[in-house]
Write a protein that holds these residues in place. Structure first.
Motif, mmCIF file in Angstrom:
data_model
loop_
_atom_site.group_PDB
_atom_site.id
_atom_site.type_symbol
_atom_site.label_atom_id
_atom_site.label_comp_id
_atom_site.label_asym_id
_atom_site.label_seq_id
_atom_site.Cartn_x
_atom_site.Cartn_y
_atom_site.Cartn_z
ATOM 1 N N ALA A 67 0.834 -1.209 0.000
ATOM 2 C CA ALA A 67 0.000 0.000 0.000
ATOM 3 C C ALA A 67 0.862 1.251 0.000
ATOM 4 O O ALA A 67 0.563 2.230 -0.708
ATOM 5 N N GLY A 68 1.946 1.239 0.772
ATOM 6 C CA GLY A 68 2.848 2.393 0.792
ATOM 7 C C GLY A 68 3.508 2.618 -0.555
ATOM 8 O O GLY A 68 3.636 3.768 -1.011
ATOM 9 N N SER A 69 3.931 1.549 -1.201
ATOM 10 C CA SER A 69 4.557 1.661 -2.526
ATOM 11 C C SER A 69 3.579 2.222 -3.544
ATOM 12 O O SER A 69 3.937 3.079 -4.367
ATOM 13 N N LEU A 70 2.347 1.745 -3.500
ATOM 14 C CA LEU A 70 1.332 2.254 -4.421
ATOM 15 C C LEU A 70 1.086 3.741 -4.201
ATOM 16 O O LEU A 70 0.970 4.514 -5.170
ATOM 17 N N ALA A 71 1.036 4.160 -2.938
ATOM 18 C CA ALA A 71 0.790 5.570 -2.637
ATOM 19 C C ALA A 71 1.935 6.449 -3.132
ATOM 20 O O ALA A 71 1.715 7.522 -3.715
ATOM 21 N N VAL A 72 3.167 6.004 -2.910
ATOM 22 C CA VAL A 72 4.341 6.783 -3.337
ATOM 23 C C VAL A 72 4.382 6.920 -4.848
ATOM 24 O O VAL A 72 4.567 8.020 -5.396
ATOM 25 N N TRP A 73 4.201 5.800 -5.557
ATOM 26 C CA TRP A 73 4.276 5.853 -7.014
ATOM 27 C C TRP A 73 3.086 6.585 -7.622
ATOM 28 O O TRP A 73 3.216 7.219 -8.670
ATOM 29 N N HIS A 74 1.952 6.524 -6.989
ATOM 30 C CA HIS A 74 0.798 7.273 -7.485
ATOM 31 C C HIS A 74 1.086 8.771 -7.435
ATOM 32 O O HIS A 74 0.749 9.525 -8.361
ATOM 33 N N ALA A 75 1.742 9.213 -6.360
ATOM 34 C CA ALA A 75 2.099 10.627 -6.241
ATOM 35 C C ALA A 75 3.166 11.001 -7.265
ATOM 36 O O ALA A 75 3.092 12.076 -7.894
ATOM 37 N N LEU A 76 4.156 10.133 -7.463
ATOM 38 C CA LEU A 76 5.242 10.429 -8.403
ATOM 39 C C LEU A 76 4.749 10.473 -9.846
ATOM 40 O O LEU A 76 5.252 11.261 -10.664
ATOM 41 N N LEU A 77 3.776 9.631 -10.173
ATOM 42 C CA LEU A 77 3.310 9.529 -11.557
ATOM 43 C C LEU A 77 2.079 10.388 -11.827
ATOM 44 O O LEU A 77 1.520 10.328 -12.926
ATOM 45 N N SER A 78 1.679 11.182 -10.871
ATOM 46 C CA SER A 78 0.494 12.029 -11.053
ATOM 47 C C SER A 78 0.691 13.085 -12.137
ATOM 48 O O SER A 78 -0.279 13.565 -12.730
ATOM 49 N N GLU A 79 1.927 13.437 -12.419
ATOM 50 C CA GLU A 79 2.218 14.467 -13.426
ATOM 51 C C GLU A 79 2.724 13.888 -14.735
ATOM 52 O O GLU A 79 3.126 14.623 -15.628
ATOM 53 N N GLY A 80 2.741 12.576 -14.860
ATOM 54 C CA GLY A 80 3.170 11.968 -16.115
ATOM 55 C C GLY A 80 4.016 10.730 -15.891
ATOM 56 O O GLY A 80 4.406 10.410 -14.758
ATOM 57 N N ALA A 81 4.311 10.038 -16.981
ATOM 58 C CA ALA A 81 5.070 8.788 -16.911
ATOM 59 C C ALA A 81 6.523 9.047 -16.520
ATOM 60 O O ALA A 81 7.079 10.118 -16.770
ATOM 61 N N ILE A 82 7.136 8.034 -15.918
ATOM 62 C CA ILE A 82 8.542 8.078 -15.535
ATOM 63 C C ILE A 82 9.215 6.820 -16.060
ATOM 64 O O ILE A 82 8.790 5.705 -15.752
ATOM 65 N N GLY A 83 10.240 7.021 -16.871
ATOM 66 C CA GLY A 83 10.981 5.883 -17.390
ATOM 67 C C GLY A 83 10.147 4.936 -18.221
ATOM 68 O O GLY A 83 10.434 3.737 -18.274
ATOM 69 N N GLY A 84 9.098 5.444 -18.863
ATOM 70 C CA GLY A 84 8.246 4.607 -19.690
ATOM 71 C C GLY A 84 7.115 3.937 -18.939
ATOM 72 O O GLY A 84 6.348 3.174 -19.538
ATOM 73 N N TYR A 85 6.981 4.220 -17.651
ATOM 74 C CA TYR A 85 5.915 3.632 -16.837
ATOM 75 C C TYR A 85 4.894 4.701 -16.476
ATOM 76 O O TYR A 85 5.245 5.736 -15.892
ATOM 77 N N ASP A 86 3.627 4.461 -16.852
ATOM 78 C CA ASP A 86 2.566 5.317 -16.354
ATOM 79 C C ASP A 86 1.963 4.664 -15.113
ATOM 80 O O ASP A 86 2.417 3.609 -14.668
ATOM 81 N N TRP A 87 0.917 5.267 -14.550
ATOM 82 C CA TRP A 87 0.358 4.767 -13.295
ATOM 83 C C TRP A 87 -0.195 3.356 -13.432
ATOM 84 O O TRP A 87 0.040 2.500 -12.574
ATOM 85 N N HIS A 88 -0.906 3.079 -14.517
ATOM 86 C CA HIS A 88 -1.507 1.756 -14.686
ATOM 87 C C HIS A 88 -0.433 0.677 -14.840
ATOM 88 O O HIS A 88 -0.561 -0.425 -14.286
ATOM 89 N N GLN A 89 0.632 0.993 -15.579
ATOM 90 C CA GLN A 89 1.721 0.032 -15.737
ATOM 91 C C GLN A 89 2.458 -0.191 -14.422
ATOM 92 O O GLN A 89 2.784 -1.323 -14.063
ATOM 93 N N MET A 90 2.716 0.905 -13.704
ATOM 94 C CA MET A 90 3.441 0.785 -12.447
ATOM 95 C C MET A 90 2.620 0.024 -11.406
ATOM 96 O O MET A 90 3.151 -0.745 -10.610
ATOM 97 N N LYS A 91 1.321 0.232 -11.424
ATOM 98 C CA LYS A 91 0.442 -0.475 -10.499
ATOM 99 C C LYS A 91 0.549 -1.988 -10.720
ATOM 100 O O LYS A 91 0.669 -2.758 -9.753
ATOM 101 N N ALA A 92 0.523 -2.396 -11.974
ATOM 102 C CA ALA A 92 0.661 -3.818 -12.284
ATOM 103 C C ALA A 92 2.062 -4.319 -11.933
ATOM 104 O O ALA A 92 2.227 -5.429 -11.423
ATOM 105 N N TYR A 93 3.058 -3.483 -12.205
ATOM 106 C CA TYR A 93 4.447 -3.861 -11.901
ATOM 107 C C TYR A 93 4.628 -4.085 -10.405
ATOM 108 O O TYR A 93 5.257 -5.052 -9.979
ATOM 109 N N LEU A 94 4.078 -3.188 -9.593
ATOM 110 C CA LEU A 94 4.206 -3.314 -8.143
ATOM 111 C C LEU A 94 3.513 -4.576 -7.628
ATOM 112 O O LEU A 94 4.011 -5.231 -6.704
ATOM 113 N N LEU A 95 2.375 -4.917 -8.220
ATOM 114 C CA LEU A 95 1.679 -6.136 -7.811
ATOM 115 C C LEU A 95 2.510 -7.362 -8.151
ATOM 116 O O LEU A 95 2.648 -8.284 -7.328
ATOM 117 N N VAL A 96 3.084 -7.388 -9.366
ATOM 118 C CA VAL A 96 3.929 -8.520 -9.755
ATOM 119 C C VAL A 96 5.143 -8.600 -8.837
ATOM 120 O O VAL A 96 5.524 -9.686 -8.377
#
Length: 279
Positions: free
Chosen positions: A52-81
């Protein structure tokens, strides 16, 4: 004494005990985990808090756009994996193996007509049932609280499933090799912490390897740790398809074989350092 035990254990293992005893060890390991349900619950609560903490941090970081080719939906799936691959083998852990070495119970294990490595692998896999349930609960919670989750197509899903299953023996061999340090050390805590830190960083579980500095991402991509998180995540997200996906699976399988047989060589050497009652 240790050489005599080695010869005795090897001789009995060669006789072959069949699959049934190893399945029995797996069931016993599962029952042990279910018996101490509070310990398992605390473990999963801690893991859920981290996710949950990781999701919250990355959601804040990606709120203004993708980082390193990862948008929020991709990062969300990545964090789950990444969380799912980290969960495999965590219910049983490597401390059980370490404690048996420190307490000398490994000598008793060696008198049994079982292959020691296969026996420990069977026990290590005893937590798979609870781990898969926890992963399913985590995925359901993510969808419930954050919206939809990327779902791979049939071909990618199959590749991901194969890759995810290979994570189990890969993580076991790394934990098994690390645990054998107990034959030479008097404390496992430092070794365990170092192993966890290295695996978390170089597997991509902390952050995707693509976001690491080039001088670090390059070596990390060829180490066996990348096959724990980076490879399954790339297959799940469709970042690797076709021959590249098959290459990643081949590398993953190769690391499993190399580490498995490497562990057997280290084990033979480790037994020479075994001391039981001064013998």
């Amino acid at each position: 004494m240790s050489e005599h035990i080695l010869e005795l254990g090897a001789r009995r293992a060669r006789r072959g005990a069949g699959v049934k005893p190893y399945l029995g060890l797996l069931r016993m390991s599962t029952r042990r985990i279910l018996t101490y349900r509070l310990n398992s619950l605390i473990l999963w609560i801690g893991g859920a808090t981290f996710l949950a903490g990781s999701l919250a941090v990355w959601h804040a970081l990606l709120s203004e756009g993708a980082i390193g080719g990862y948008d929020w939906h991709q990062m969300k799936a990545y964090l789950l994996v990444g969380w799912a691959t980290a969960s495999i083998g965590s219910a049983y852990g490597d401390w059980w193996m370490a404690s048996r070495i420190f307490e000398g119970h490994v000598a008793t294990d060696l008198t049994k007509p079982l292959d020691y490595q296969w026996a420990r692998f069977s026990e290590h896999m005893g937590g798979l049932a609870t781990e898969f349930i926890a992963i399913a609960v985590a995925a359901t919670a993510i969808v419930a609280f954050t919206g939809d989750l990327i779902v791979p197509g049939p071909a990618q899903a199959l590749l991901f499933a194969v890759s995810f299953l290979l994570v189990a023996p890969l993580k076991f061999t790394i934990a098994y090799i690390t645990t054998m340090a107990c034959f030479w050390t008097q404390n496992f805590m430092g070794v365990s912490w170092a192993k966890d830190a290295i695996v978390t960083l170089f597997s991509g579980a902390l952050i995707p390897l693509a976001l690491l500095p080039a001088w670090l991402a390059g070596p990390a991509s060829v180490l066996p740790f990348a096959s724990i998180t980076a490879t399954p995540a790339a297959l799940y997200l469709g970042q690797a398809t076709g021959w590249e996906a098959l290459r990643l699976l081949a590398v993953q399988a190769a690391w499993v074989l190399v580490l498995w047989w490497g562990a057997r060589l280290i084990w033979r050497r480790a037994l020479r350092a075994l001391t039981v009652h001064g013998g």
